[in-house]
Design a protein around this motif. Structure first.
Motif, PDB file in Angstrom:
ATOM      1  N   LEU A  65       0.823  -1.212   0.000  1.00 48.71           N
ATOM      2  CA  LEU A  65       0.000   0.000   0.000  1.00 48.71           C
ATOM      3  C   LEU A  65       0.856   1.260   0.000  1.00 48.71           C
ATOM      4  CD1 LEU A  65      -2.747   1.343   0.082  1.00 48.71           C
ATOM      5  CD2 LEU A  65      -2.735   1.114   2.576  1.00 48.71           C
ATOM      6  N   ASP A  66       1.880   1.297   0.823  1.00 48.72           N
ATOM      7  CA  ASP A  66       2.722   2.496   0.883  1.00 48.72           C
ATOM      8  C   ASP A  66       3.389   2.781  -0.455  1.00 48.72           C
ATOM      9  OD1 ASP A  66       2.045   2.889   3.514  1.00 48.72           O
ATOM     10  OD2 ASP A  66       3.868   1.998   4.336  1.00 48.72           O
ATOM     11  N   LYS A  67       3.783   1.725  -1.163  1.00 41.98           N
ATOM     12  CA  LYS A  67       4.394   1.913  -2.474  1.00 41.98           C
ATOM     13  C   LYS A  67       3.411   2.569  -3.439  1.00 41.98           C
ATOM     14  CE  LYS A  67       7.214  -2.357  -2.218  1.00 41.98           C
ATOM     15  NZ  LYS A  67       8.569  -1.805  -2.177  1.00 41.98           N
ATOM     16  N   VAL A  68       2.165   2.102  -3.411  1.00 44.72           N
ATOM     17  CA  VAL A  68       1.151   2.635  -4.321  1.00 44.72           C
ATOM     18  C   VAL A  68       0.785   4.071  -3.967  1.00 44.72           C
ATOM     19  CG1 VAL A  68      -1.217   2.347  -5.163  1.00 44.72           C
ATOM     20  CG2 VAL A  68       0.228   0.335  -4.800  1.00 44.72           C
ATOM     21  N   LEU A  69       0.683   4.347  -2.677  1.00 41.55           N
ATOM     22  CA  LEU A  69       0.249   5.678  -2.234  1.00 41.55           C
ATOM     23  C   LEU A  69       1.323   6.748  -2.428  1.00 41.55           C
ATOM     24  CD1 LEU A  69      -1.722   4.947   1.058  1.00 41.55           C
ATOM     25  CD2 LEU A  69      -2.595   5.190  -1.273  1.00 41.55           C
ATOM     26  N   LYS A  70       2.571   6.331  -2.611  1.00 42.78           N
ATOM     27  CA  LYS A  70       3.676   7.291  -2.703  1.00 42.78           C
ATOM     28  C   LYS A  70       3.432   8.327  -3.793  1.00 42.78           C
ATOM     29  CE  LYS A  70       7.560   5.648  -4.224  1.00 42.78           C
ATOM     30  NZ  LYS A  70       7.819   6.389  -5.494  1.00 42.78           N
ATOM     31  N   ASP A  71       2.923   7.918  -4.934  1.00 41.73           N
ATOM     32  CA  ASP A  71       2.688   8.847  -6.045  1.00 41.73           C
ATOM     33  C   ASP A  71       1.208   9.011  -6.375  1.00 41.73           C
ATOM     34  OD1 ASP A  71       5.428   9.451  -6.593  1.00 41.73           O
ATOM     35  OD2 ASP A  71       5.637   7.477  -7.513  1.00 41.73           O
ATOM     36  N   ALA A  72       0.346   8.473  -5.523  1.00 39.04           N
ATOM     37  CA  ALA A  72      -1.093   8.573  -5.776  1.00 39.04           C
ATOM     38  C   ALA A  72      -1.612   9.962  -5.409  1.00 39.04           C
ATOM     39  CB  ALA A  72      -1.836   7.506  -4.970  1.00 39.04           C
ATOM     40  N   VAL A  73      -2.821  10.234  -5.872  1.00 42.09           N
ATOM     41  CA  VAL A  73      -3.508  11.480  -5.537  1.00 42.09           C
ATOM     42  C   VAL A  73      -4.725  11.145  -4.683  1.00 42.09           C
ATOM     43  CG1 VAL A  73      -4.815  13.439  -6.465  1.00 42.09           C
ATOM     44  CG2 VAL A  73      -2.703  12.696  -7.596  1.00 42.09           C
ATOM     45  N   PHE A  74      -4.976  11.947  -3.661  1.00 48.86           N
ATOM     46  CA  PHE A  74      -6.106  11.758  -2.759  1.00 48.86           C
ATOM     47  C   PHE A  74      -7.170  12.798  -3.092  1.00 48.86           C
ATOM     48  CE2 PHE A  74      -2.419   9.968  -0.853  1.00 48.86           C
ATOM     49  CZ  PHE A  74      -2.810   8.979   0.021  1.00 48.86           C
ATOM     50  N   PRO A  75      -8.096  12.494  -3.988  1.00 50.47           N
ATOM     51  CA  PRO A  75      -9.117  13.484  -4.352  1.00 50.47           C
ATOM     52  C   PRO A  75     -10.019  13.815  -3.166  1.00 50.47           C
ATOM     53  CG  PRO A  75      -9.635  11.350  -5.304  1.00 50.47           C
ATOM     54  CD  PRO A  75      -8.282  11.224  -4.702  1.00 50.47           C
ATOM     55  N   GLU A  76     -10.459  15.054  -3.111  1.00 46.52           N
ATOM     56  CA  GLU A  76     -11.323  15.506  -2.028  1.00 46.52           C
ATOM     57  C   GLU A  76     -12.781  15.135  -2.260  1.00 46.52           C
ATOM     58  OE1 GLU A  76     -10.671  19.679  -1.698  1.00 46.52           O
ATOM     59  OE2 GLU A  76      -8.524  19.468  -1.257  1.00 46.52           O
ATOM     60  N   ARG A  77     -13.114  14.915  -3.515  1.00 47.61           N
ATOM     61  CA  ARG A  77     -14.508  14.616  -3.836  1.00 47.61           C
ATOM     62  C   ARG A  77     -14.591  13.955  -5.209  1.00 47.61           C
ATOM     63  NH1 ARG A  77     -13.314  19.746  -4.197  1.00 47.61           N
ATOM     64  NH2 ARG A  77     -13.889  20.078  -2.018  1.00 47.61           N
ATOM     65  N   LYS A  78     -15.686  13.290  -5.433  1.00 48.69           N
ATOM     66  CA  LYS A  78     -16.025  12.781  -6.761  1.00 48.69           C
ATOM     67  C   LYS A  78     -17.264  13.551  -7.211  1.00 48.69           C
ATOM     68  CE  LYS A  78     -16.222   8.411  -9.296  1.00 48.69           C
ATOM     69  NZ  LYS A  78     -16.108   6.930  -9.157  1.00 48.69           N
ATOM     70  N   VAL A  79     -17.151  14.219  -8.338  1.00 48.06           N
ATOM     71  CA  VAL A  79     -18.200  15.128  -8.791  1.00 48.06           C
ATOM     72  C   VAL A  79     -18.793  14.626 -10.099  1.00 48.06           C
ATOM     73  CG1 VAL A  79     -18.787  17.518  -9.327  1.00 48.06           C
ATOM     74  CG2 VAL A  79     -16.903  17.034  -7.747  1.00 48.06           C
ATOM     75  N   TYR A  80     -20.115  14.488 -10.110  1.00 51.31           N
ATOM     76  CA  TYR A  80     -20.833  14.122 -11.326  1.00 51.31           C
ATOM     77  C   TYR A  80     -21.460  15.384 -11.902  1.00 51.31           C
ATOM     78  CZ  TYR A  80     -20.215   9.299  -9.824  1.00 51.31           C
ATOM     79  OH  TYR A  80     -19.665   8.097  -9.448  1.00 51.31           O
ATOM     80  N   LEU A  81     -21.188  15.646 -13.179  1.00 51.17           N
ATOM     81  CA  LEU A  81     -21.666  16.854 -13.830  1.00 51.17           C
ATOM     82  C   LEU A  81     -22.383  16.515 -15.129  1.00 51.17           C
ATOM     83  CD1 LEU A  81     -18.267  17.448 -13.099  1.00 51.17           C
ATOM     84  CD2 LEU A  81     -19.355  19.688 -12.931  1.00 51.17           C
ATOM     85  N   ASP A  82     -23.306  17.364 -15.528  1.00 53.12           N
ATOM     86  CA  ASP A  82     -23.970  17.219 -16.816  1.00 53.12           C
ATOM     87  C   ASP A  82     -23.020  17.737 -17.890  1.00 53.12           C
ATOM     88  OD1 ASP A  82     -25.635  18.051 -19.179  1.00 53.12           O
ATOM     89  OD2 ASP A  82     -27.222  17.171 -17.940  1.00 53.12           O
ATOM     90  N   ALA A  83     -22.669  16.890 -18.828  1.00 50.30           N
ATOM     91  CA  ALA A  83     -21.685  17.262 -19.844  1.00 50.30           C
ATOM     92  C   ALA A  83     -22.216  18.301 -20.817  1.00 50.30           C
ATOM     93  CB  ALA A  83     -21.243  16.023 -20.620  1.00 50.30           C
ATOM     94  N   VAL A  84     -23.518  18.450 -20.917  1.00 48.34           N
ATOM     95  CA  VAL A  84     -24.110  19.415 -21.846  1.00 48.34           C
ATOM     96  C   VAL A  84     -24.212  20.791 -21.206  1.00 48.34           C
ATOM     97  CG1 VAL A  84     -26.129  19.984 -23.246  1.00 48.34           C
ATOM     98  CG2 VAL A  84     -25.365  17.601 -23.055  1.00 48.34           C
ATOM     99  N   THR A  85     -24.767  20.842 -19.993  1.00 46.04           N
ATOM    100  CA  THR A  85     -24.986  22.132 -19.334  1.00 46.04           C
ATOM    101  C   THR A  85     -23.818  22.558 -18.456  1.00 46.04           C
ATOM    102  OG1 THR A  85     -26.019  21.160 -17.368  1.00 46.04           O
ATOM    103  CG2 THR A  85     -27.452  21.603 -19.258  1.00 46.04           C
ATOM    104  N   GLY A  86     -22.998  21.612 -18.027  1.00 42.75           N
ATOM    105  CA  GLY A  86     -21.897  21.918 -17.128  1.00 42.75           C
ATOM    106  C   GLY A  86     -22.302  22.003 -15.668  1.00 42.75           C
ATOM    107  N   LYS A  87     -23.577  21.781 -15.374  1.00 46.25           N
ATOM    108  CA  LYS A  87     -24.066  21.888 -13.998  1.00 46.25           C
ATOM    109  C   LYS A  87     -23.779  20.608 -13.207  1.00 46.25           C
ATOM    110  CE  LYS A  87     -27.782  25.154 -15.079  1.00 46.25           C
ATOM    111  NZ  LYS A  87     -29.256  25.388 -15.037  1.00 46.25           N
ATOM    112  N   THR A  88     -23.573  20.784 -11.911  1.00 50.44           N
ATOM    113  CA  THR A  88     -23.301  19.650 -11.032  1.00 50.44           C
ATOM    114  C   THR A  88     -24.565  18.826 -10.805  1.00 50.44           C
ATOM    115  OG1 THR A  88     -21.509  20.821  -9.903  1.00 50.44           O
ATOM    116  CG2 THR A  88     -22.515  18.963  -8.733  1.00 50.44           C
ATOM    117  N   ILE A  89     -24.430  17.513 -10.913  1.00 49.32           N
ATOM    118  CA  ILE A  89     -25.529  16.582 -10.655  1.00 49.32           C
ATOM    119  C   ILE A  89     -25.492  16.106  -9.216  1.00 49.32           C
ATOM    120  CG2 ILE A  89     -26.540  14.352 -11.274  1.00 49.32           C
ATOM    121  CD1 ILE A  89     -25.266  14.718 -14.066  1.00 49.32           C
TER     122      ILE A  89
END
Length: 403
Positions: A65-89
């Motif tokens: 796990l430590d090897k994998v996490l060394k260069d990983a990114v810890f996102p703060e959120r997962k955001v779903y958006l409408d690709a047409v309007t750009g608004k958050t779902i």
């Protein structure tokens, strides 16, 4: 070509994530495994991979796990958006409450970094055999209980147990299930670019962005400590045909993205146009075992990527398989334990991944209904994710699946 079969204990066909994780899990328990990889060298194709808590728990138990996490990114959120309007779902908060709930974070990593960590662990163990340029073409149960494995170059092996970790186009699955690939009519284009090219407006707060549109979607997130930005565009081809390969072209990609908002259209320039990735899965099956031969990972349950669980489920398979083989002298007993633990769950994820894809790509009024139904979603309500994200050692025997 070898005249006499090479005798090994556990033979693993395929040196990808599932195969190496299984071999490493066995090595951690002191049991030898021998991995055959058809490519001329060990490596992983692709760019980013999303790793939910169940995947991180598996990597933790494997000691990498430590090897994998060394260069990983810890996102703060997962955001779903409408690709047409750009608004958050809707939003899934991946912060402190998420980590407290599951015991592990949600990270995004480069597939090559994950793979190299597993490979390094296997090499460090000193008891994992690693061979490249060995494409397994058949595995046949023998009267004495062993399995005779033959490779494309005519080399042969005798093993007490054989594990097919040979991917979506698995020759070993062909011998056990005998089914066909299921074409989705969707293709993917990928691209990673230096983060500074994308701009701070989209990368200042690390997030997994999921843009959902009619018959298409776009996934974006940073990789390798935020130094590069990963883009994956997926769309349905109107020109799909099993009889020719002239479908899912870059021109179709641009046409499909033309209805999208500016942010999504701009992502088109980050994509590599020279490689297209047709997408396939398999029908769920309970037949993962034939005698002393068993399937894991994509060979057992290839799934479309809309739940971002393909890699995680392969890791969960590997943990369950290694545990079963370490606890049983007979491969048949171990495989029975493994399938009891994994078949129902993985098959449900296969099925629900298809449903998620339909929800991602819905058209017309259905798109508006989807967006509206998620408008009041609590970003910290993880109850509908527990069945999938909960680490294997904490998950109940009978999970509560979404309706």
């Amino acid at each position: 070509m070898s005249e006499q079969p090479i005798e090994v204990d556990v033979l693993v066909s395929g040196g990808g994530i599932a195969g190496l994780a299984t071999a490493l899990g066995l090595a951690r328990g002191g049991r030898k495994a021998h991995v055959l990889e058809r490519a001329p060298e060990f490596g992983e194709v692709g760019a980013g991979i999303q790793l939910a808590p169940n995947a991180l728990s598996a990597l933790d138990s494997l000691g990498v796990l430590d090897k994998v996490l060394k260069d990983a990114v810890f996102p703060e959120r997962k955001v779903y958006l409408d690709a047409v309007t750009g608004k958050t779902i809707g939003i899934i908060d991946l912060g402190e409450d998420f980590v407290k709930h599951y015991g592990y974070p949600y990270v995004v990593a480069h597939r090559a970094d994950l793979h190299s960590s597993l490979l390094e662990g296997c090499r460090e163990s000193g008891i994992v055999g690693l061979e490249t340029g060995r494409e397994v073409v058949s595995a046949v149960n023998q009267p004495d209980g062993r399995v005779l494995v033959t490779t494309l170059d005519g080399s042969t092996y005798l093993a007490n147990a054989v594990i097919g970790a040979d991917g979506v186009r698995s020759p070993l699955r062909d011998g056990i299930v005998g089914d066909e690939l299921v074409p989705t009519k969707y293709v993917a284009y990928r691209g990673t670019v230096p983060t500074e090219i994308v701009g701070e407006d989209i990368t200042s707060s690390p997030s997994v962005l999921c843009w959902l549109g009619p018959n298409m979607h776009l996934i974006q997130y940073p990789l390798r400590n935020g130094k590069v930005y990963n883009n994956v565009a997926v769309f349905k081809s109107d020109n799909y045909s099993p009889d020719h390969d002239n479908w899912g072209t870059p021109e179709e990609l641009d046409a499909r993205f033309a209805v999208c908002c500016e942010s999504v259209q701009n992502a088109g320039k980050y994509l590599s146009r020279d490689i297209r990735w047709p997408m396939y899965d398999r029908e769920p099956t309970e037949k993962w075992v034939d005698g002393n031969i068993a399937l894991i990972g994509d060979a057992a349950h290839a799934m479309v990527q809309y739940l971002a669980q393909g890699g995680a489920q392969s890791l969960d398979d590997s943990i369950a398989m290694a545990s079963a083989l370490l606890n049983s002298e007979q491969a048949s007993d171990a495989f029975a334990e493994y399938t009891e633990r994994r078949v129902e769950h993985a098959n449900n994820i296969q099925r629900l991944a298809r449903v998620a894809g339909e929800l991602f790509h819905i058209e017309g009024i259905g798109r508006q209904i989807r967006n509206y139904s998620f408008k009041d979603h609590d970003a910290k309500d993880y109850s509908n994710l527990d069945w999938m994200f909960m680490p294997l050692d904490k998950a109940p025997a009978k999970r509560n699946y979404p309706a």
